[in-house]
Design a protein around this motif. Structure first.
Motif, PDB file in Angstrom:
ATOM      1  N   GLY A 106     -26.178 -87.387 -10.251  1.00  0.00           N
ATOM      2  CA  GLY A 106     -24.957 -87.884 -10.877  1.00  0.00           C
ATOM      3  C   GLY A 106     -25.248 -88.844 -12.014  1.00  0.00           C
ATOM      4  N   VAL A 107     -24.475 -89.942 -12.061  1.00  0.00           N
ATOM      5  CA  VAL A 107     -24.569 -90.897 -13.154  1.00  0.00           C
ATOM      6  C   VAL A 107     -25.956 -91.523 -13.212  1.00  0.00           C
ATOM      7  CG1 VAL A 107     -23.680 -93.084 -14.047  1.00  0.00           C
ATOM      8  CG2 VAL A 107     -22.097 -91.388 -13.124  1.00  0.00           C
ATOM      9  N   ARG A 108     -26.530 -91.846 -12.044  1.00  0.00           N
ATOM     10  CA  ARG A 108     -27.850 -92.469 -12.024  1.00  0.00           C
ATOM     11  C   ARG A 108     -28.915 -91.558 -12.621  1.00  0.00           C
ATOM     12  NH1 ARG A 108     -28.871 -97.503 -11.690  1.00  0.00           N
ATOM     13  NH2 ARG A 108     -27.473 -97.706  -9.903  1.00  0.00           N
ATOM     14  N   LYS A 109     -28.856 -90.276 -12.287  1.00  0.00           N
ATOM     15  CA  LYS A 109     -29.827 -89.315 -12.819  1.00  0.00           C
ATOM     16  C   LYS A 109     -29.681 -89.177 -14.328  1.00  0.00           C
ATOM     17  CE  LYS A 109     -31.270 -84.477 -12.350  1.00  0.00           C
ATOM     18  NZ  LYS A 109     -31.004 -83.200 -11.627  1.00  0.00           N
ATOM     19  N   ALA A 110     -28.444 -89.074 -14.793  1.00  0.00           N
ATOM     20  CA  ALA A 110     -28.208 -88.927 -16.229  1.00  0.00           C
ATOM     21  C   ALA A 110     -28.657 -90.166 -16.983  1.00  0.00           C
ATOM     22  CB  ALA A 110     -26.724 -88.660 -16.491  1.00  0.00           C
ATOM     23  N   THR A 111     -28.390 -91.359 -16.417  1.00  0.00           N
ATOM     24  CA  THR A 111     -28.801 -92.598 -17.065  1.00  0.00           C
ATOM     25  C   THR A 111     -30.316 -92.677 -17.173  1.00  0.00           C
ATOM     26  OG1 THR A 111     -26.834 -93.746 -16.237  1.00  0.00           O
ATOM     27  CG2 THR A 111     -28.689 -95.114 -16.943  1.00  0.00           C
ATOM     28  N   ALA A 112     -31.012 -92.322 -16.083  1.00  0.00           N
ATOM     29  CA  ALA A 112     -32.474 -92.381 -16.096  1.00  0.00           C
ATOM     30  C   ALA A 112     -33.057 -91.453 -17.163  1.00  0.00           C
ATOM     31  CB  ALA A 112     -33.015 -92.005 -14.715  1.00  0.00           C
ATOM     32  N   LEU A 172     -22.808 -93.407   1.358  1.00  0.00           N
ATOM     33  CA  LEU A 172     -23.737 -94.185   2.179  1.00  0.00           C
ATOM     34  C   LEU A 172     -23.997 -93.487   3.503  1.00  0.00           C
ATOM     35  CD1 LEU A 172     -25.318 -96.808   2.785  1.00  0.00           C
ATOM     36  CD2 LEU A 172     -23.167 -97.771   3.669  1.00  0.00           C
ATOM     37  N   ALA A 173     -22.933 -92.942   4.116  1.00  0.00           N
ATOM     38  CA  ALA A 173     -23.103 -92.243   5.390  1.00  0.00           C
ATOM     39  C   ALA A 173     -23.997 -91.020   5.233  1.00  0.00           C
ATOM     40  CB  ALA A 173     -21.735 -91.842   5.946  1.00  0.00           C
ATOM     41  N   ARG A 174     -23.814 -90.277   4.122  1.00  0.00           N
ATOM     42  CA  ARG A 174     -24.668 -89.105   3.900  1.00  0.00           C
ATOM     43  C   ARG A 174     -26.127 -89.523   3.725  1.00  0.00           C
ATOM     44  NH1 ARG A 174     -20.410 -87.596   0.386  1.00  0.00           N
ATOM     45  NH2 ARG A 174     -21.662 -88.147  -1.433  1.00  0.00           N
ATOM     46  N   ASP A 175     -26.337 -90.610   2.961  1.00  0.00           N
ATOM     47  CA  ASP A 175     -27.704 -91.068   2.714  1.00  0.00           C
ATOM     48  C   ASP A 175     -28.397 -91.515   4.001  1.00  0.00           C
ATOM     49  OD1 ASP A 175     -27.331 -90.559   0.040  1.00  0.00           O
ATOM     50  OD2 ASP A 175     -26.795 -92.629  -0.452  1.00  0.00           O
ATOM     51  N   LEU A 176     -27.625 -92.118   4.915  1.00  0.00           N
ATOM     52  CA  LEU A 176     -28.203 -92.612   6.158  1.00  0.00           C
ATOM     53  C   LEU A 176     -28.159 -91.588   7.281  1.00  0.00           C
ATOM     54  CD1 LEU A 176     -26.776 -96.268   6.215  1.00  0.00           C
ATOM     55  CD2 LEU A 176     -28.974 -95.468   5.354  1.00  0.00           C
ATOM     56  N   GLY A 177     -27.568 -90.417   6.996  1.00  0.00           N
ATOM     57  CA  GLY A 177     -27.500 -89.377   8.017  1.00  0.00           C
ATOM     58  C   GLY A 177     -26.509 -89.675   9.120  1.00  0.00           C
ATOM     59  N   GLY A 219     -31.447-103.197  10.999  1.00  0.00           N
ATOM     60  CA  GLY A 219     -32.322-102.279  11.705  1.00  0.00           C
ATOM     61  C   GLY A 219     -32.874-101.159  10.863  1.00  0.00           C
ATOM     62  N   VAL A 220     -32.466-101.054   9.607  1.00  0.00           N
ATOM     63  CA  VAL A 220     -32.929 -99.970   8.742  1.00  0.00           C
ATOM     64  C   VAL A 220     -34.037-100.521   7.848  1.00  0.00           C
ATOM     65  CG1 VAL A 220     -32.293 -98.307   6.971  1.00  0.00           C
ATOM     66  CG2 VAL A 220     -30.669 -98.900   8.776  1.00  0.00           C
ATOM     67  N   ARG A 221     -35.245 -99.978   7.954  1.00  0.00           N
ATOM     68  CA  ARG A 221     -36.372-100.445   7.155  1.00  0.00           C
ATOM     69  C   ARG A 221     -36.328 -99.926   5.728  1.00  0.00           C
ATOM     70  NH1 ARG A 221     -39.389-104.513   7.882  1.00  0.00           N
ATOM     71  NH2 ARG A 221     -41.243-103.480   7.100  1.00  0.00           N
ATOM     72  N   GLU A 222     -35.971 -98.663   5.563  1.00  0.00           N
ATOM     73  CA  GLU A 222     -35.926 -98.057   4.237  1.00  0.00           C
ATOM     74  C   GLU A 222     -34.740 -97.118   4.146  1.00  0.00           C
ATOM     75  OE1 GLU A 222     -39.554 -96.019   3.577  1.00  0.00           O
ATOM     76  OE2 GLU A 222     -40.713 -97.827   3.144  1.00  0.00           O
ATOM     77  N   THR A 223     -34.229 -96.976   2.961  1.00  0.00           N
ATOM     78  CA  THR A 223     -33.171 -95.999   2.696  1.00  0.00           C
ATOM     79  C   THR A 223     -33.574 -95.194   1.469  1.00  0.00           C
ATOM     80  OG1 THR A 223     -31.447 -97.443   3.579  1.00  0.00           O
ATOM     81  CG2 THR A 223     -30.741 -95.646   2.132  1.00  0.00           C
ATOM     82  N   ARG A 224     -33.592 -93.890   1.595  1.00  0.00           N
ATOM     83  CA  ARG A 224     -33.909 -93.023   0.459  1.00  0.00           C
ATOM     84  C   ARG A 224     -32.606 -92.464  -0.113  1.00  0.00           C
ATOM     85  NH1 ARG A 224     -39.120 -91.440  -0.474  1.00  0.00           N
ATOM     86  NH2 ARG A 224     -40.655 -92.278   0.986  1.00  0.00           N
ATOM     87  N   ILE A 225     -32.386 -92.735  -1.377  1.00  0.00           N
ATOM     88  CA  ILE A 225     -31.148 -92.337  -2.041  1.00  0.00           C
ATOM     89  C   ILE A 225     -31.469 -91.268  -3.071  1.00  0.00           C
ATOM     90  CG2 ILE A 225     -29.197 -93.118  -3.425  1.00  0.00           C
ATOM     91  CD1 ILE A 225     -29.692 -95.920  -2.299  1.00  0.00           C
ATOM     92  N   PRO A 226     -30.906 -90.070  -2.947  1.00  0.00           N
ATOM     93  CA  PRO A 226     -31.161 -89.021  -3.946  1.00  0.00           C
ATOM     94  C   PRO A 226     -30.722 -89.465  -5.331  1.00  0.00           C
ATOM     95  CG  PRO A 226     -30.068 -88.118  -1.995  1.00  0.00           C
ATOM     96  CD  PRO A 226     -30.014 -89.603  -1.872  1.00  0.00           C
ATOM     97  N   VAL A 227     -31.547 -89.159  -6.326  1.00  0.00           N
ATOM     98  CA  VAL A 227     -31.210 -89.503  -7.706  1.00  0.00           C
ATOM     99  C   VAL A 227     -30.396 -88.358  -8.289  1.00  0.00           C
ATOM    100  CG1 VAL A 227     -32.104 -90.072  -9.985  1.00  0.00           C
ATOM    101  CG2 VAL A 227     -33.317 -90.860  -7.944  1.00  0.00           C
TER     102      VAL A 227
END
Length: 446
Positions: free
Chosen positions: A220-226, A151-156, A210-218
């Motif tokens: 690992g497991v999520r990418k393989a599932t998709a 989460l910290a990496r995703d939010l910088g 205070g965070v309007r949007e969060t971009r999460i890289p696809v």
């Protein structure tokens, strides 16, 4: 002399992995078999042991980096004569017992590394040289669980700047969100009145701290599932059939089994009997347990499976995974309960190995645990059928000619229409429902 350790190929068709956590830093001493990092493949999070002794010279990639198989991830200064062969060469050289003097092939924990050879070493503290001047200490790593680090990496957010709110010093998700929230404004001296201008539309209010949007890289497991779901949905022609069934007797049997001495300490729940009911239905209709093979010469084949590797869809912090119970058709009810318990606990702890998710034949997905009545599940690639189980609810039901409150659920069976026609799919679903309505059929049908 420096040796390089590459991201290993685990032989499951995986081409990359993300480095989740380093357990060593430059200057640390490592030993053969010591776990140096945790990585997440497209199927699971696993640990990597290093296959030689030495002192860490360089970490080639920081945490959070996705690395291709075969890329060097760590360099180690080693002592000795000629270097051992590359990890890929060791696998082709000789059997494990003969290759030991040359070095061992690096494998992922969970793929068979001896328990005694997989160990983590604590990092060394700052050493004091002979002149008495203390060497610079390595900055202490912030304490946070892998999902919080992600989460910290995703939010910088730099975790070293986050102040933990918990007394044990572990950074939570709330602490990370608080670190990205806007700082309160300090009141300033009122400026001179400004000329009146046209009103400006108010900006939309911020949300989620205070965070309007969060971009999460696809990845690992999520990418393989998709990728798997897209491939399955547009390759196998799906058909889904539904049936609503009175499972009151099954729920009573669950309570009886919990008190049975042979089931003490085992995981006994409706999913256990639903799994057994599906296995009975497959035994009565073995043609459903098959796979479609296009073949290399353009001649398609239906591959009939004479074993059932029963997949159980499991929601984990890293996404949906489907480990399977090998040869489930041969297990007794206590053995099946043991396997289900181990499968669920391993998945929740993030310790499911890629091998445990290979070779499934049919799957059960229990959407009822989320309060959902039913769904139209998508097949796992290479499988012929998937059974969705809805929530079990107390509902008015006609029983013996009278309307009574009964425990009722809805089952949905999706199947590959190339392999399974409507008649066969209906028979399988009807058999599952019949067993759950009158579970004594388990004795006469199995």
């Amino acid at each position: 002399m420096a040796r390089e350790f590459k991201m290993p190929d685990v032989g499951e068709g995986l081409t990359e992995a993300e480095i989740l956590k380093w357990y060593v830093q430059p200057g640390d001493t490592v030993e053969d078999g010591q776990v140096v990092c945790e990585v997440e493949t497209a199927k699971a999070a696993v640990e990597l042991p290093i296959p030689f002794d030495g002192v860490v010279k360089e970490l080639r990639f920081p945490e959070g980096t996705t690395v291709d198989v075969g890329q060097v991830i760590i360099a180690v200064d080693v002592a000795g004569d000629a270097p051992a062969p590359e990890p890929e060469a060791v696998a082709d050289a000789a059997p494990a017992e003969e290759a030991e003097p040359q070095g061992r092939q690096p494998v992922l924990v969970g793929y068979g590394v001896a328990e005694t050879s997989t160990k983590r070493r604590a990092r060394k503290g700052a050493e004091v040289p002979a002149n008495g001047t203390a060497a610079p200490a390595v900055a202490q790593r912030p304490l946070a669980k892998p999902p919080v680090r992600k989460l910290a990496r995703d939010l910088g957010v730099d975790l070293t700047t986050v102040i933990p709110s918990h007394p044990d010093g572990i950074i939570s998700r709330e602490d990370v969100h608080a670190a990205v929230a806007p700082a309160p404004e300090v009141p300033a001296q009122s400026p001179a009145p400004a000329p009146v201008s046209a009103p400006v539309p108010a900006a939309p209010a911020a949300s989620y701290d205070g965070v309007r949007e969060t971009r999460i890289p696809v990845k690992g497991v999520r990418k393989a599932t998709a990728q798997a779901m897209i491939g399955s949905a547009f390759t196998a022609p799906h058909v889904t059939e539904f049936v609503t069934v009175d499972v009151t007797r099954t729920m009573k049997l669950v309570e009886e089994l919990k008190a049975d001495k042979d089931m003490q300490g085992l995981r006994v729940n409706p999913l256990l009997l639903i799994s057994k009911a599906l296995l009975v239905a497959i035994k009565r209709n073995p043609e459903v347990n098959a796979a479609w093979d296009e073949g290399h010469d353009g001649k398609a084949e239906i591959v009939q499976k004479h074993y059932v590797n029963l997949g159980i869809a499991a929601a984990t912090p890293r996404g949906l995974i489907v480990p399977n119970i090998k040869d489930a058709q041969a297990k007794t009810l206590p053995e099946l309960a043991t396997s289900l318990g181990e499968l669920v606990s391993t998945a929740r702890e993030g310790r499911t190995s890629p091998g445990a998710m290979q070779g499934g034949t049919v799957t059960i997905t229990n959407v009822g645990v989320f309060g959902i009545d039913t769904g139209t599940p998508i097949l796992n690639p290479g499988e012929s059928a998937i059974l969705a189980v809805g929530a079990i609810k107390l509902q008015p039901w006609v029983h013996k000619g009278k309307v009574k409150p009964r425990q009722v659920t809805t089952l949905a069976l999706s199947f590959d229409h190339r392999l399974v026609d409507g008649e066969l799919g209906s028979k399988v679903l009807a058999d599952v429902a019949a067993v759950l309505e009158r579970p004594k059929r388990l004795i006469t049908w199995s």
